[in-house]
Structures are given as structure tokens and as C-alpha cells.
Design a protein around this motif. Sequence first.
Motif, PDB file in Angstrom:
ATOM      1  N   LEU A 184     -12.855 -13.687-105.523  1.00 35.80           N
ATOM      2  CA  LEU A 184     -13.212 -12.151-106.046  1.00 35.80           C
ATOM      3  C   LEU A 184     -11.919 -11.238-105.823  1.00 35.80           C
ATOM      4  N   GLY A 185     -11.315 -11.539-104.468  1.00 36.60           N
ATOM      5  CA  GLY A 185     -10.410 -10.716-104.300  1.00 36.60           C
ATOM      6  C   GLY A 185      -8.981 -11.130-105.092  1.00 36.60           C
ATOM      7  N   ILE A 186      -8.739 -12.439-105.282  1.00 35.17           N
ATOM      8  CA  ILE A 186      -7.583 -12.905-105.821  1.00 35.17           C
ATOM      9  C   ILE A 186      -7.791 -12.516-107.450  1.00 35.17           C
ATOM     10  N   LEU A 187      -8.729 -12.275-107.909  1.00 36.75           N
ATOM     11  CA  LEU A 187      -9.286 -11.932-109.373  1.00 36.75           C
ATOM     12  C   LEU A 187      -8.637 -10.394-109.313  1.00 36.75           C
ATOM     13  N   SER A 188      -9.403  -9.714-108.508  1.00 36.66           N
ATOM     14  CA  SER A 188      -9.151  -8.419-108.479  1.00 36.66           C
ATOM     15  C   SER A 188      -7.590  -7.988-108.171  1.00 36.66           C
ATOM     16  N   VAL A 189      -6.862  -8.675-107.439  1.00 31.63           N
ATOM     17  CA  VAL A 189      -5.594  -8.608-107.502  1.00 31.63           C
ATOM     18  C   VAL A 189      -4.677  -8.916-109.001  1.00 31.63           C
ATOM     19  N   LYS A 199      -6.930  -0.554 -99.987  1.00 30.84           N
ATOM     20  CA  LYS A 199      -8.279  -0.318-100.907  1.00 30.84           C
ATOM     21  C   LYS A 199      -9.013  -1.522-101.089  1.00 30.84           C
ATOM     22  N   LEU A 200      -8.178  -2.496-101.512  1.00 33.15           N
ATOM     23  CA  LEU A 200      -8.866  -3.868-102.125  1.00 33.15           C
ATOM     24  C   LEU A 200      -9.458  -4.475-101.061  1.00 33.15           C
ATOM     25  N   PHE A 201      -8.943  -4.601 -99.830  1.00 33.45           N
ATOM     26  CA  PHE A 201      -9.096  -5.363 -98.609  1.00 33.45           C
ATOM     27  C   PHE A 201     -10.676  -4.693 -98.156  1.00 33.45           C
ATOM     28  N   GLY A 202     -10.500  -3.123 -98.094  1.00 29.10           N
ATOM     29  CA  GLY A 202     -11.521  -2.629 -97.635  1.00 29.10           C
ATOM     30  C   GLY A 202     -12.883  -2.978 -98.714  1.00 29.10           C
ATOM     31  N   LEU A 203     -12.534  -3.054 -99.908  1.00 25.04           N
ATOM     32  CA  LEU A 203     -13.613  -3.337-100.924  1.00 25.04           C
ATOM     33  C   LEU A 203     -13.970  -4.628-100.534  1.00 25.04           C
ATOM     34  N   VAL A 204     -13.186  -5.921-100.312  1.00 24.21           N
ATOM     35  CA  VAL A 204     -13.582  -7.160-100.029  1.00 24.21           C
ATOM     36  C   VAL A 204     -14.491  -7.003 -98.790  1.00 24.21           C
ATOM     37  N   ALA A 205     -14.101  -6.797 -97.836  1.00 18.98           N
ATOM     38  CA  ALA A 205     -14.778  -6.541 -96.577  1.00 18.98           C
ATOM     39  C   ALA A 205     -16.406  -5.933 -96.926  1.00 18.98           C
ATOM     40  N   LEU A 206     -16.305  -4.736 -97.561  1.00 20.17           N
ATOM     41  CA  LEU A 206     -17.470  -4.075 -97.707  1.00 20.17           C
ATOM     42  C   LEU A 206     -18.336  -4.928 -98.659  1.00 20.17           C
ATOM     43  N   LEU A 207     -17.762  -5.482 -99.631  1.00 18.17           N
ATOM     44  CA  LEU A 207     -18.947  -6.516-100.716  1.00 18.17           C
ATOM     45  C   LEU A 207     -19.435  -7.684 -99.588  1.00 18.17           C
ATOM     46  N   GLY A 208     -18.243  -8.249 -98.703  1.00 19.77           N
ATOM     47  CA  GLY A 208     -19.024  -9.125 -97.726  1.00 19.77           C
ATOM     48  C   GLY A 208     -20.119  -8.571 -96.973  1.00 19.77           C
ATOM     49  N   ILE A 209     -19.968  -7.812 -96.426  1.00 21.88           N
ATOM     50  CA  ILE A 209     -21.135  -6.972 -95.530  1.00 21.88           C
ATOM     51  C   ILE A 209     -22.112  -6.826 -96.364  1.00 21.88           C
ATOM     52  N   ILE A 210     -21.987  -6.135 -97.402  1.00 26.63           N
ATOM     53  CA  ILE A 210     -23.196  -5.807 -98.174  1.00 26.63           C
ATOM     54  C   ILE A 210     -23.889  -6.710 -98.712  1.00 26.63           C
ATOM     55  N   ILE A 211     -23.229  -7.834 -99.378  1.00 24.20           N
ATOM     56  CA  ILE A 211     -23.894  -9.421 -99.896  1.00 24.20           C
ATOM     57  C   ILE A 211     -24.723  -9.847 -98.733  1.00 24.20           C
ATOM     58  N   SER A 212     -23.983 -10.188 -97.678  1.00 26.15           N
ATOM     59  CA  SER A 212     -24.435 -10.688 -96.423  1.00 26.15           C
ATOM     60  C   SER A 212     -25.613 -10.108 -95.958  1.00 26.15           C
ATOM     61  N   GLY A 213     -25.512  -8.841 -95.612  1.00 25.00           N
ATOM     62  CA  GLY A 213     -26.431  -7.905 -94.967  1.00 25.00           C
ATOM     63  C   GLY A 213     -27.869  -8.001 -95.773  1.00 25.00           C
ATOM     64  N   TYR A 218     -16.742 -11.723 -90.768  1.00 23.50           N
ATOM     65  CA  TYR A 218     -15.928 -12.728 -90.406  1.00 23.50           C
ATOM     66  C   TYR A 218     -15.161 -13.258 -91.694  1.00 23.50           C
ATOM     67  N   ALA A 219     -16.460 -13.476 -92.613  1.00 29.58           N
ATOM     68  CA  ALA A 219     -16.034 -14.218 -94.145  1.00 29.58           C
ATOM     69  C   ALA A 219     -14.934 -13.307 -94.770  1.00 29.58           C
ATOM     70  N   SER A 220     -15.136 -11.764 -94.564  1.00 26.84           N
ATOM     71  CA  SER A 220     -14.120 -11.020 -95.414  1.00 26.84           C
ATOM     72  C   SER A 220     -12.622 -11.125 -94.618  1.00 26.84           C
ATOM     73  N   PHE A 221     -12.815 -11.144 -93.165  1.00 29.25           N
ATOM     74  CA  PHE A 221     -11.500 -11.154 -92.409  1.00 29.25           C
ATOM     75  C   PHE A 221     -10.740 -12.641 -92.874  1.00 29.25           C
ATOM     76  N   ILE A 222     -11.497 -13.726 -93.104  1.00 24.16           N
ATOM     77  CA  ILE A 222     -10.927 -15.040 -93.427  1.00 24.16           C
ATOM     78  C   ILE A 222     -10.455 -14.826 -94.976  1.00 24.16           C
ATOM     79  N   ALA A 223     -11.168 -14.261 -95.705  1.00 25.27           N
ATOM     80  CA  ALA A 223     -10.838 -14.096 -97.116  1.00 25.27           C
ATOM     81  C   ALA A 223      -9.448 -13.284 -97.362  1.00 25.27           C
ATOM     82  N   ILE A 224      -9.513 -12.300 -96.568  1.00 25.91           N
ATOM     83  CA  ILE A 224      -8.064 -11.169 -96.671  1.00 25.91           C
ATOM     84  C   ILE A 224      -7.225 -12.175 -96.225  1.00 25.91           C
TER      85      ILE A 224
END
Lengths: 230, 291
Positions: free
Chosen positions: B31-36, B258-272, B224-230
Motif C-alpha cells: 500500500l505504501g509503495i502504491l501511495s508513493v 505524512k505518508l508514513f504516518g498514514l501507513v502506521a495509522l492504517l496498520g494500527i486501525i486495521i489490526s486493532g 510493529y508491522a507498520s514499522f517494518i513496512a516503513i
Amino acid sequence: MPLDTIIELKNAFIYQDDHLVLSNVNIQINKGDFVYLIGKTGTGKSSILKTLYGALPLKDGEGMIGEFDLANLKRKQIPYLRRSLGIVFQDFELLSDRTVNDNLLFVLKATGWKNKSEMELRMQEVLDKVGMGNKGYKMPHELSGGEQQRVSVARALLNDPSVILADEPTGNLDPYTTEEILNLLFDISKNGRAVLMATHDYVHMKKFSSRIIRCIDNSVISEKAVSENV
Amino acid sequence: MSTSPDKYAKKRARSSAISTVIGIALVLFMLGILSVLILNAQKLSNYVKENFVVQVFVDEDAKEAEIAKLQKEIDAEAFTRNTIFVSKKQAAEELSDELGEDFIAFLDYNPLQASIDLKLHADYAHPDSIENIAGQLESQTAVDEVVYPPNLIKNINQNVNKIGLVLLGFSILLLLIAIALINNTIRLTIYSKRFIIRSMQLVGATSAFIQKPFIVNGILQGLYASFIAISLILALLYGVRKEIPEIFGAGDLLMFVKLFGLVALLGIIISGISTLFAVRRYLRIDTRKIY
């Protein structure tokens, strides 16, 4: 209702889903009573217990346990109902992913204990009572069936409940351990608590004679005490 | 001996948690790569447009001063990004290099013309305006001919739009797949704990009390997942930047934060949220349906 009545079912109809298991059940148990609940398998012993601890809804009739009205029990009240009871399950229901101590700790934390040293003291107290004082560090699967059942009894005692419900607590145990557990439950009832125990163990029922509630043919018969022709 | 099954159980639990985290991380990475890519599609097309060369061939008999004047005039135009004068000799050298053969020795004369290589600003790299510019330049006396690849710009303009749309559609699809995948992984994890959840209920724990550690864990896993992804995205971008240095400037820092914030947020929201739904499912389930 007399002041010292702690469990009461009046004209209760007990269902599993839409299937009627027991009809017109009338039970009254007082503080300090030790009561056996007997009957063939499938006659509804467990269903009565489940109704009492809120796992089956009471759709017809009146029911009361402690201060809880079973007929109008709300989902949110169920945890609080169960805290006021001590329940010993046939299959133990221990949390398999943590040690005995952590099992007990979970219950204490879940029921609002905060002080760490008080919690440790209480845990040691109940484990000592069931003779498991030195095995708190073990995982449930490292214990024998009898030991797990003792832990389960210890857990039921944690919050000093006024009612103990036991669903065949000795079903998996050898005669010697059975006697120990029964002694324990009798002692508890002598301290002014009610114990309702479903069982098949007629040998020990003679030895520890007490009041019997019998499930037969969709109904319940209450008897004053064990007679020799059980 | 007595501790070994305990260790084994912990190891197993940890490895299942690790695979969940890796699963979520890979999805977030995609998702992050696509956004980039989407965020940089404009930049990428600008990059191509600004490196698009219009060759202005100079008359054979134009004098050096005339050519210099012409180049200055072109330089002064608004559409010009930069110009490079390529003399006959340079053009011949370049061609010889490309061909790997000294064609002047073979032909005995240099057939190539001197040219001014003009690079345009991205805003002017539109087929219509290029035609205008070419016409304007051709009317100059010193200019012989203006040459540019005719369809390239048109293709770029059309394709950037198309690719943008395709990427957008693709990322929406990927997001749905991601949610389904993460949801499934988490549901499996919770499913394996359904008996524990039931036991917790039976000893009088409230739903909120049971849920809490699961959800905290879910959020941590997402984190953790978003950290790895970033980290993966950063590594990839670093590699790309080595190849095409112009593509990311210091000005993009905010965009990436902003993008990385979004990735982290997405990871937390989906997982949570997946964890919440999965746990609630087993909190509400009828005891007899648990098997």
C-alpha cells in the motif's frame, strides 16, 4: 422468601435452545446447605447449573440467586453474577496459556483486586487450602486431572463466594482425591455458604450424606436427606 | 524437563504472532509503495517531460555570432529550461561513439548539422505548445529545422492519467484485500484462543476486561508491522534515489512524514479493529457453538 435462602427456582422451565429439558422446577437452597444434584446423564443437571450461572437464559418461571433475578438477567450483569458465585467446572476451565498462579491472578484482577501483596496472599491461601500450595508455578497441562480440579476449586474460593456451584467436580478423580475435595466442599458449606454439586458418585454420597435434588423425566424431585436405597 | 512444554508453547505463540506481523507488514508495504507511486506520478511525468529534447538544427552557413545570438534568444524565452549548443564536431563525435565506428573517415565529410538542444519546462511540454514553439523557432533565419519525437509527449500526457487511474483502482483493491487478509489472520489467532476467552467469561471477567489485552496486542502488532513496512519502503526509496537522484528532493520530506504516518495509522486501525471484531465474536458466541 426466607432471609437465609440463597438459591431459589420457582416454576422454572429450563430450555436448551428450544428444547425443553426440565419443566416446573422448584428448588430452594439456604445458606449453609450442602446439596447433591443427581440424575442420569442428559436429564438436565448441568442445565440447572448453567441457568444458575447465567449460561442458559431462564425463559419461563422465577429464579433468584443471591441478589440476582435470573428471569430478568441482563447480559451486562452476567459477569457480576458469576463473581458472586464460585463455580467448579467438570472440565476445569483453566486458562491453558498461563500458570496456576496467573490463572488465579487473572480472576483477582478481573474482579477488581488492586493490591499486589494482598493478591499474592489470597492466592497462597486458597492454594494451601486445596493442598496445591507449592505448585503455583506450573502450567495447567503439567498437572494431573485431580490437581487441575483442585486448582479449579481454589479459584472458585478466591472471592469468598456465598454459593459454590460444582458440576461433577469429582468426575475425573480417584476415590482418595474425591474424598479430599468433598471434605473441602463440606467445610465450605459449614462456614455458612451454600454448595450445590452435580454428581454421579453414589458411593461418596452415602459417606457424606446430605440433601439430594434428583432430576427424573423432565422434572425435579427434592429429597430431605440420602436414604439407603439411593 | 518440566519447563520445556511451557517454552514450546511460548515459542509457538510467538511464531504465530511474528507471521501475523509480517503478513500485515507486507500488505502495508504494498500500500505504501502504491501511495508513493501515485504521489510521484506527476513528478515522474514532469521528469520525463523536462528531459524531452527539442533539437533546433542550425543553418549550415549561419555564423557563430548568429548562433550565439539565437541561443541567447531561446534562453530568454519562458518555455526554456536549458539549452545546449552541439557543434557539428560534437554531434559527429557523439554519433561515432554511439555507432562505435568512425563514419567521417568512411564518408570523408561530416553530414551532421550543428544544433541547439532545447529542454522545455514541464508546463510547456504539451503537444500544441510544442508545435507553436517549433513554428516560432523555424521562422528564425538561422534555424534550418526543428525536430522532436512527435508522439512522445502526447503519450506521456495520456498515460499519466491512465496510469494514475489504474493505480488508484489497484490500491483500492489492494486495500480491500489487505483488510480481508489481516482480518483473516487475526481471526485465526483469536479463534485459537476461543476456549480461553470462554473460560475468562465463566470466571466472571467483564467483556471489556477480556478485550483489553487482546486489543492492546492488536494495536502493538499493527505498530510493529507498520514499522517494518516503513523501513522496507525507505530502503526501496533509497535504492531508487541512487538511480534517479532528481526524483525526491528535500521538499518531499513532509510528504513522506505524512505518508508514513498514514501507513502506521492504517496498520494500527486495521489490526486493532479486526482484533476487536474477532474478540467480540467469541465474547458473544453461544457456548455450545464454540466447538
